[in-house]
Write a protein that holds these residues in place. Structure first.
Motif, PDB file in Angstrom:
ATOM      1  N   MET A  98      57.536  52.335  64.242  1.00 40.80           N
ATOM      2  CA  MET A  98      58.699  52.180  63.354  1.00 40.80           C
ATOM      3  C   MET A  98      58.313  51.301  62.175  1.00 40.80           C
ATOM      4  SD  MET A  98      61.828  51.733  66.050  1.00 40.80           S
ATOM      5  CE  MET A  98      62.992  51.771  64.709  1.00 40.80           C
ATOM      6  N   ILE A  99      58.840  51.642  61.007  1.00 37.19           N
ATOM      7  CA  ILE A  99      58.546  50.931  59.773  1.00 37.19           C
ATOM      8  C   ILE A  99      59.714  50.004  59.451  1.00 37.19           C
ATOM      9  CG2 ILE A  99      58.040  51.164  57.328  1.00 37.19           C
ATOM     10  CD1 ILE A  99      56.853  53.890  57.948  1.00 37.19           C
ATOM     11  N   TYR A 100      59.393  48.773  59.150  1.00 34.54           N
ATOM     12  CA  TYR A 100      60.407  47.774  58.768  1.00 34.54           C
ATOM     13  C   TYR A 100      60.148  47.323  57.326  1.00 34.54           C
ATOM     14  CZ  TYR A 100      61.181  47.564  63.797  1.00 34.54           C
ATOM     15  OH  TYR A 100      61.432  47.904  65.105  1.00 34.54           O
ATOM     16  N   PRO A 101      60.884  47.888  56.405  1.00 37.49           N
ATOM     17  CA  PRO A 101      60.611  47.539  54.991  1.00 37.49           C
ATOM     18  C   PRO A 101      61.069  46.130  54.604  1.00 37.49           C
ATOM     19  CG  PRO A 101      62.471  49.048  55.141  1.00 37.49           C
ATOM     20  CD  PRO A 101      61.935  48.908  56.532  1.00 37.49           C
ATOM     21  N   GLN A 102      61.984  45.544  55.313  1.00 39.54           N
ATOM     22  CA  GLN A 102      62.492  44.194  54.972  1.00 39.54           C
ATOM     23  C   GLN A 102      61.979  43.144  55.959  1.00 39.54           C
ATOM     24  OE1 GLN A 102      64.190  43.681  52.235  1.00 39.54           O
ATOM     25  NE2 GLN A 102      64.329  45.880  51.731  1.00 39.54           N
ATOM     26  N   ALA A 103      60.733  43.235  56.314  1.00 41.13           N
ATOM     27  CA  ALA A 103      60.175  42.289  57.263  1.00 41.13           C
ATOM     28  C   ALA A 103      59.722  40.990  56.611  1.00 41.13           C
ATOM     29  CB  ALA A 103      58.993  42.917  57.988  1.00 41.13           C
ATOM     30  N   GLY A 104      59.720  40.928  55.284  1.00 41.41           N
ATOM     31  CA  GLY A 104      59.246  39.725  54.580  1.00 41.41           C
ATOM     32  C   GLY A 104      60.060  38.470  54.893  1.00 41.41           C
ATOM     33  N   PRO A 105      61.403  38.487  54.740  1.00 38.74           N
ATOM     34  CA  PRO A 105      62.177  37.278  55.054  1.00 38.74           C
ATOM     35  C   PRO A 105      62.038  36.823  56.502  1.00 38.74           C
ATOM     36  CG  PRO A 105      63.469  38.778  53.716  1.00 38.74           C
ATOM     37  CD  PRO A 105      62.224  39.535  54.124  1.00 38.74           C
ATOM     38  N   VAL A 106      61.949  37.817  57.426  1.00 35.62           N
ATOM     39  CA  VAL A 106      61.816  37.448  58.839  1.00 35.62           C
ATOM     40  C   VAL A 106      60.481  36.746  59.089  1.00 35.62           C
ATOM     41  CG1 VAL A 106      61.751  38.334  61.200  1.00 35.62           C
ATOM     42  CG2 VAL A 106      63.303  39.351  59.536  1.00 35.62           C
ATOM     43  N   VAL A 107      59.434  37.280  58.531  1.00 36.47           N
ATOM     44  CA  VAL A 107      58.119  36.640  58.699  1.00 36.47           C
ATOM     45  C   VAL A 107      58.112  35.251  58.054  1.00 36.47           C
ATOM     46  CG1 VAL A 107      55.677  36.834  58.125  1.00 36.47           C
ATOM     47  CG2 VAL A 107      56.949  38.849  58.857  1.00 36.47           C
ATOM     48  N   GLN A 108      58.746  35.146  56.887  1.00 35.80           N
ATOM     49  CA  GLN A 108      58.775  33.835  56.208  1.00 35.80           C
ATOM     50  C   GLN A 108      59.526  32.802  57.031  1.00 35.80           C
ATOM     51  OE1 GLN A 108      60.225  34.070  52.194  1.00 35.80           O
ATOM     52  NE2 GLN A 108      60.437  31.826  51.990  1.00 35.80           N
ATOM     53  N   ILE A 109      60.661  33.183  57.569  1.00 35.88           N
ATOM     54  CA  ILE A 109      61.439  32.241  58.375  1.00 35.88           C
ATOM     55  C   ILE A 109      60.687  31.876  59.662  1.00 35.88           C
ATOM     56  CG2 ILE A 109      63.566  31.980  59.700  1.00 35.88           C
ATOM     57  CD1 ILE A 109      64.966  33.690  57.588  1.00 35.88           C
ATOM     58  N   GLY A 110      59.991  32.855  60.278  1.00 37.01           N
ATOM     59  CA  GLY A 110      59.243  32.583  61.491  1.00 37.01           C
ATOM     60  C   GLY A 110      58.092  31.612  61.260  1.00 37.01           C
ATOM     61  N   VAL A 111      57.358  31.837  60.165  1.00 33.21           N
ATOM     62  CA  VAL A 111      56.242  30.929  59.851  1.00 33.21           C
ATOM     63  C   VAL A 111      56.755  29.518  59.572  1.00 33.21           C
ATOM     64  CG1 VAL A 111      54.396  30.488  58.198  1.00 33.21           C
ATOM     65  CG2 VAL A 111      54.762  32.810  59.050  1.00 33.21           C
ATOM     66  N   THR A 112      57.889  29.437  58.874  1.00 33.58           N
ATOM     67  CA  THR A 112      58.463  28.114  58.584  1.00 33.58           C
ATOM     68  C   THR A 112      58.870  27.394  59.868  1.00 33.58           C
ATOM     69  OG1 THR A 112      59.273  28.915  56.452  1.00 33.58           O
ATOM     70  CG2 THR A 112      60.285  26.920  57.339  1.00 33.58           C
ATOM     71  N   ALA A 113      59.498  28.120  60.805  1.00 33.77           N
ATOM     72  CA  ALA A 113      59.887  27.515  62.083  1.00 33.77           C
ATOM     73  C   ALA A 113      58.664  27.076  62.877  1.00 33.77           C
ATOM     74  CB  ALA A 113      60.729  28.499  62.892  1.00 33.77           C
ATOM     75  N   LEU A 114      57.583  27.879  62.829  1.00 30.21           N
ATOM     76  CA  LEU A 114      56.363  27.520  63.556  1.00 30.21           C
ATOM     77  C   LEU A 114      55.746  26.240  62.982  1.00 30.21           C
ATOM     78  CD1 LEU A 114      54.199  28.173  65.671  1.00 30.21           C
ATOM     79  CD2 LEU A 114      53.085  29.620  63.934  1.00 30.21           C
ATOM     80  N   LEU A 115      55.685  26.161  61.670  1.00 30.80           N
ATOM     81  CA  LEU A 115      55.110  24.966  61.047  1.00 30.80           C
ATOM     82  C   LEU A 115      55.952  23.718  61.339  1.00 30.80           C
ATOM     83  CD1 LEU A 115      53.983  26.444  57.601  1.00 30.80           C
ATOM     84  CD2 LEU A 115      52.539  25.791  59.549  1.00 30.80           C
ATOM     85  N   LEU A 116      57.277  23.880  61.329  1.00 31.60           N
ATOM     86  CA  LEU A 116      58.141  22.737  61.655  1.00 31.60           C
ATOM     87  C   LEU A 116      57.969  22.317  63.109  1.00 31.60           C
ATOM     88  CD1 LEU A 116      61.477  23.609  59.793  1.00 31.60           C
ATOM     89  CD2 LEU A 116      59.791  21.873  59.202  1.00 31.60           C
ATOM     90  N   GLY A 117      57.794  23.291  64.021  1.00 31.87           N
ATOM     91  CA  GLY A 117      57.569  22.936  65.415  1.00 31.87           C
ATOM     92  C   GLY A 117      56.270  22.173  65.606  1.00 31.87           C
ATOM     93  N   ILE A 118      55.232  22.576  64.847  1.00 28.19           N
ATOM     94  CA  ILE A 118      53.968  21.840  64.928  1.00 28.19           C
ATOM     95  C   ILE A 118      54.127  20.427  64.375  1.00 28.19           C
ATOM     96  CG2 ILE A 118      51.592  21.804  64.101  1.00 28.19           C
ATOM     97  CD1 ILE A 118      51.620  24.844  64.154  1.00 28.19           C
ATOM     98  N   CYS A 119      54.956  20.263  63.345  1.00 25.42           N
ATOM     99  CA  CYS A 119      55.155  18.934  62.756  1.00 25.42           C
ATOM    100  C   CYS A 119      55.791  17.955  63.741  1.00 25.42           C
ATOM    101  CB  CYS A 119      56.018  19.047  61.499  1.00 25.42           C
ATOM    102  SG  CYS A 119      55.166  19.806  60.091  1.00 25.42           S
ATOM    103  N   PHE A 120      56.572  18.469  64.692  1.00 20.83           N
ATOM    104  CA  PHE A 120      57.185  17.572  65.668  1.00 20.83           C
ATOM    105  C   PHE A 120      56.157  16.943  66.612  1.00 20.83           C
ATOM    106  CE2 PHE A 120      61.064  20.057  64.668  1.00 20.83           C
ATOM    107  CZ  PHE A 120      61.892  19.002  64.343  1.00 20.83           C
ATOM    108  N   PHE A 121      54.983  17.571  66.714  1.00 22.12           N
ATOM    109  CA  PHE A 121      53.936  17.010  67.559  1.00 22.12           C
ATOM    110  C   PHE A 121      53.050  16.017  66.808  1.00 22.12           C
ATOM    111  CE2 PHE A 121      55.032  20.952  69.696  1.00 22.12           C
ATOM    112  CZ  PHE A 121      55.079  20.562  71.021  1.00 22.12           C
ATOM    113  N   LEU A 122      53.234  15.894  65.522  1.00 23.59           N
ATOM    114  CA  LEU A 122      52.366  15.021  64.747  1.00 23.59           C
ATOM    115  C   LEU A 122      52.523  13.539  65.102  1.00 23.59           C
ATOM    116  CD1 LEU A 122      52.515  16.704  61.214  1.00 23.59           C
ATOM    117  CD2 LEU A 122      50.762  16.917  62.988  1.00 23.59           C
TER     118      LEU A 122
END
Length: 267
Positions: free
Chosen positions: A40-64
């Protein structure tokens, strides 16, 4: 490298969060990309990927923060050596607590252990090693008699006593100043009275001198007989009128008029 990666992860996490918030508010464009998953093709996957990467980076920051503490602990272990500044700081806190009466154990083992437990739980000594705390505790146990002698209660009693003595000295000085003022006032009073007495005595002396100049016969007549001697009966020239011709030195009662006048003039 650990410090560099620490800074990079923190920067990326905060930057991604700020950019995602800006995109959500319409101030920046979202990430545009097309993703394919399971055929299946998801043409609007950009915002989802952006939000996911941002959440991942914030989760890593909590371990700093925990990683920073681990790094500091590793550095302290690698560079550890007993520094006199740390021992003095720990001993100062332990000795101050001993002066306040915090430690109650009498035996050496229990006393040192009690001091180590106190220093270990102290918030200002959390980064010190146990060996430093042990040395400071042993030093504090050795000086416990000194801490008992110069305890806070003893020092406060001595300070109160000195304050009371100082107040007594000030009160005594006030009374002494009042006594000095009274003595000075009485000295002036006595000098004034003596001056008045000397003036009065001088006036009396001058008055006697003036009376001696004005009435010289009063002073010379005191040694002379006041009543003239009667003439003998056999004196042919004596008559009854001789008494009338005698100087009037006495009154009818026989009192000395000249002495009386002189005494009244002197008074």
């Amino acid at each position: 490298m650990q410090r560099l990666m620490f800074a990079c992860v923190a920067t990326l996490g905060l930057g991604s969060l700020a950019y995602t918030i800006a995109c959500a508010m319409g101030h920046a464009p979202w990430l545009e990309m097309t993703a394919t998953f399971g055929g299946m093709i998801y043409p609007q996957a950009g915002p989802v990927v952006q939000i996911g990467v941002t959440a991942l980076l914030l989760g890593i920051c909590f371990f700093l923060p925990s990683n920073a503490r681990i790094m500091a602990l590793e550095n302290s272990h690698r560079r550890f050596q007993i520094a006199m500044e740390d021992v003095a700081r720990a001993y100062r806190l332990s000795h101050a607590a001993d002066r306040e009466g915090v430690f109650k154990m009498r035996s050496e083992f229990d006393s040192v252990r009690e001091r180590i437990a106190y220093l270990r739980d102290h918030p200002d000594l959390a980064e010190l090693e146990p060996s430093v705390l042990e040395v400071a505790s042993q030093m504090s146990h050795v000086s416990k008699d000194l801490a008992k002698t110069y305890s806070d209660s003893s020092v406060n009693r001595a300070r109160d006593f000195l304050i009371q003595r100082q107040q007594e000295i000030e009160d005594f000085n006030d009374r002494l100043d009042a006594a000095k003022a009274t003595a000075a006032e009485m000295r002036v009073w006595v000098d004034k009275i003596e001056l008045e007495e000397s003036v009065a005595q001088a006036q009396l002396t001058r008055l006697n001198e003036e009376l001696a100049d004005i009435l010289p016969e009063l002073h010379s007549s005191e040694d002379a007989p006041l009543i003239p001697p009667r003439k003998a009966p056999h004196d042919a020239q004596a008559t009854t009128n001789d008494w009338d011709e005698a100087p009037d030195f006495t009154d009818k009662d026989g009192n000395r008029i000249v002495a009386l006048l002189a005494r009244r003039a002197a008074e």
